[in-house]
Design a protein around this motif. Structure first.
Motif, PDB file in Angstrom:
ATOM      1  N   VAL A  18       0.850  -1.201   0.000  1.00 41.04           N
ATOM      2  CA  VAL A  18       0.000   0.000   0.000  1.00 41.04           C
ATOM      3  C   VAL A  18       0.881   1.244   0.000  1.00 41.04           C
ATOM      4  N   ALA A  19       2.014   1.161   0.706  1.00 45.20           N
ATOM      5  CA  ALA A  19       2.931   2.304   0.770  1.00 45.20           C
ATOM      6  C   ALA A  19       3.484   2.660  -0.606  1.00 45.20           C
ATOM      7  N   LYS A  20       3.706   1.657  -1.453  1.00 49.04           N
ATOM      8  CA  LYS A  20       4.181   1.929  -2.813  1.00 49.04           C
ATOM      9  C   LYS A  20       3.125   2.697  -3.608  1.00 49.04           C
ATOM     10  N   ILE A  21       1.850   2.277  -3.473  1.00 49.61           N
ATOM     11  CA  ILE A  21       0.757   2.995  -4.128  1.00 49.61           C
ATOM     12  C   ILE A  21       0.674   4.426  -3.598  1.00 49.61           C
ATOM     13  N   ALA A  22       0.882   4.572  -2.289  1.00 49.98           N
ATOM     14  CA  ALA A  22       0.841   5.899  -1.677  1.00 49.98           C
ATOM     15  C   ALA A  22       1.910   6.818  -2.274  1.00 49.98           C
ATOM     16  N   ALA A  23       3.119   6.281  -2.437  1.00 49.90           N
ATOM     17  CA  ALA A  23       4.196   7.085  -3.024  1.00 49.90           C
ATOM     18  C   ALA A  23       3.874   7.466  -4.461  1.00 49.90           C
ATOM     19  N   ILE A  24       3.317   6.528  -5.212  1.00 46.50           N
ATOM     20  CA  ILE A  24       3.019   6.754  -6.630  1.00 46.50           C
ATOM     21  C   ILE A  24       1.923   7.796  -6.817  1.00 46.50           C
ATOM     22  N   THR A  25       0.977   7.879  -5.885  1.00 47.56           N
ATOM     23  CA  THR A  25      -0.153   8.797  -6.036  1.00 47.56           C
ATOM     24  C   THR A  25       0.025  10.114  -5.278  1.00 47.56           C
ATOM     25  N   PHE A  26       0.676  10.066  -4.098  1.00 47.34           N
ATOM     26  CA  PHE A  26       0.730  11.259  -3.246  1.00 47.34           C
ATOM     27  C   PHE A  26       1.871  12.207  -3.610  1.00 47.34           C
ATOM     28  N   ILE A  27       3.041  11.671  -3.959  1.00 49.70           N
ATOM     29  CA  ILE A  27       4.163  12.560  -4.305  1.00 49.70           C
ATOM     30  C   ILE A  27       3.823  13.413  -5.534  1.00 49.70           C
ATOM     31  N   PRO A  28       3.208  12.868  -6.602  1.00 49.28           N
ATOM     32  CA  PRO A  28       2.772  13.726  -7.716  1.00 49.28           C
ATOM     33  C   PRO A  28       1.766  14.787  -7.287  1.00 49.28           C
ATOM     34  N   CYS A  29       0.880  14.428  -6.353  1.00 47.66           N
ATOM     35  CA  CYS A  29      -0.094  15.394  -5.833  1.00 47.66           C
ATOM     36  C   CYS A  29       0.624  16.561  -5.167  1.00 47.66           C
ATOM     37  N   LEU A  30       1.627  16.261  -4.351  1.00 46.95           N
ATOM     38  CA  LEU A  30       2.409  17.318  -3.708  1.00 46.95           C
ATOM     39  C   LEU A  30       3.112  18.199  -4.734  1.00 46.95           C
ATOM     40  N   ILE A  31       3.701  17.560  -5.740  1.00 44.30           N
ATOM     41  CA  ILE A  31       4.415  18.311  -6.784  1.00 44.30           C
ATOM     42  C   ILE A  31       3.466  19.252  -7.504  1.00 44.30           C
ATOM     43  N   MET A  32       2.253  18.795  -7.815  1.00 46.57           N
ATOM     44  CA  MET A  32       1.275  19.638  -8.489  1.00 46.57           C
ATOM     45  C   MET A  32       0.856  20.810  -7.605  1.00 46.57           C
ATOM     46  N   LYS A  33       0.678  20.568  -6.315  1.00 46.96           N
ATOM     47  CA  LYS A  33       0.279  21.635  -5.398  1.00 46.96           C
ATOM     48  C   LYS A  33       1.389  22.656  -5.197  1.00 46.96           C
TER      49      LYS A  33
END
Length: 393
Positions: free
Chosen positions: A127-142
């Motif tokens: 689940v942590a791998k999915i979290a990295a794949i989805t959340f880090i791009p979200c942070l970059i966009m923000k």
């Protein structure tokens, strides 16, 4: 928030990457064939049913394919709004492994959660791998242009590093921590304007690893250590890696037998089902050592076929990332691509004894229900991004 289409412009899906679907299904089918060939004897001895491993993996794989196709029909932008929740939920689940009675030890490693039903047992690190794949791009966009600043850089590293540290501390899973760190670093590399800085860092790390390998070989390679006095299992793995023959009775046996399997297979192998090493010499061959059995039965040719299939899978992911509708989709697919590439490379390098044992499985091929479920979830995300690729005139 990802940029929306211009007002008045109606978006219509023009594309769906059937090539990605085809290569994933091909890898899964290939994996199931090899899994049955590899595990039939062990399953017969343990469970009195030669189909035990195969049947479970086949059912989970079939359900995962259907699930991935369902996920692909959803708008991937939904992940932008729930990625933060996925991040913190993954943190909490990994903490439960260490601090709650639901944490389960399997093969000497406490990395699993069990909610009272075997069917619900899984590794939160996935689940942590999915979290990295989805959340880090979200942070970059923000963050926008703040990514280029020192503050932005360290903020991203803090979130990615925090997730990697949680995987290491709560589940004692160094390999997953490395993968999460690599996913984070690669995404920052894509988003950061000063990419030469990252190339210099990679060069320095490569040199340090090479020098470290030479130093370890010179200092530990010829030492005769009593493994019973070595408390750190990671130090044991390093010693076995440097000299598997010397420590064959303390961990080197599996890797030595895996190398014998590869060597005895020749170029075209002994034939499907004719492996000798899977009958016991290679323990748990259906897991992270399955590549050695592939090479024994199908030869170097079979190993190259798998590598070519993975190469084509990575090419399709690269194509989707390059043509994604927006930067958010591109970053997520890039993260998926890095995850799979790194896992394949690390698994094969372990089997060939190029690096110490890590316990990383071969994607879509090795036995493991948790792995296939979350890998197919990633494929569903990539297909969702591909659906919104628009080739305008």
């Amino acid at each position: 928030m990802p940029k929306k289409e211009k007002k008045g412009k109606v978006f219509k899906a023009e594309y769906y990457d059937f090539n990605l679907v085809a290569v994933v299904i091909l890898l899964i089918c290939f994996g199931l064939v090899m899994l049955y060939s590899t595990s039939a004897y062990t399953a017969l001895v343990k469970d009195n049913n030669d189909m035990a491993y195969f049947a479970k993996q086949a059912i989970i794989s079939a359900c995962s394919i259907v699930g991935a196709l369902a996920v692909s029909k959803l708008d991937y932008h939904l992940l932008y709004y729930v990625s933060g929740m996925i991040y913190w939920v993954s943190m909490g689940l990994m903490a439960l492994v260490k601090f709650s009675p639901m944490g389960v030890e399997v093969n000497g490693a406490k990395r699993w959660l069990n909610f009272g039903i075997d069917a619900l047992q899984f590794q939160p690190a996935e689940v942590a791998k999915i979290a990295a794949i989805t959340f880090i791009p979200c942070l970059i966009m923000k963050m926008g242009k703040e990514v280029a600043t020192r503050k932005g850089f360290w903020k991203l590293m803090a979130y990615g590093g925090g997730l990697a540290a949680a995987a290491l501390i709560f589940t004692d899973n160094l390999s997953t921590a490395i993968i999460i760190g690599a996913i984070t670093g690669f995404m920052i590399f894509i988003a950061h304007p000063n990419q030469k800085m990252f190339l210099r860092i990679i060069l320095v790390l490569a040199v340090l690893l090479l020098v470290g390998r030479i130093v370890l070989q010179m200092t530990l390679g010829d030492m005769q250590l009593d493994m019973t006095n070595v408390d750190s299992f990671r130090l044991k793995r390093v010693l076995v890696w440097l000299n598997p023959e010397q420590y064959s009775s303390a961990g080197g046996y599996q890797i030595m037998q895996a190398l014998y399997a590869i060597g005895s297979g020749g170029f075209f192998g002994k034939g499907l089902g004719n492996s000798v090493q899977k009958l016991g010499p290679v323990p748990e061959a259906q897991n992270d050592m399955i590549f050695s059995i592939v090479c024994e039965e199908l030869g170097v040719f079979g190993g190259l076929v798998i590598i070519v299939l993975f190469g084509y899978l990575l090419y399709r992911l690269f194509f989707i990332a390059q043509n994604a509708r927006d930067f958010y989709g591109s970053l997520m697919v890039s993260g998926i691509m890095v995850h799979i590439a790194l896992q394949v490379i690390l698994n094969i390098c372990v089997v060939l004894n190029w690096i110490p044992t890590t316990g990383i499985t071969l994607p879509f091929v090795s036995y493991g229900g948790t792995s296939i479920v979350f890998l197919m979830a990633e494929m569903g995300i990539a297909l969702s991004v591909s659906r919104q690729i628009y080739f305008g005139k």
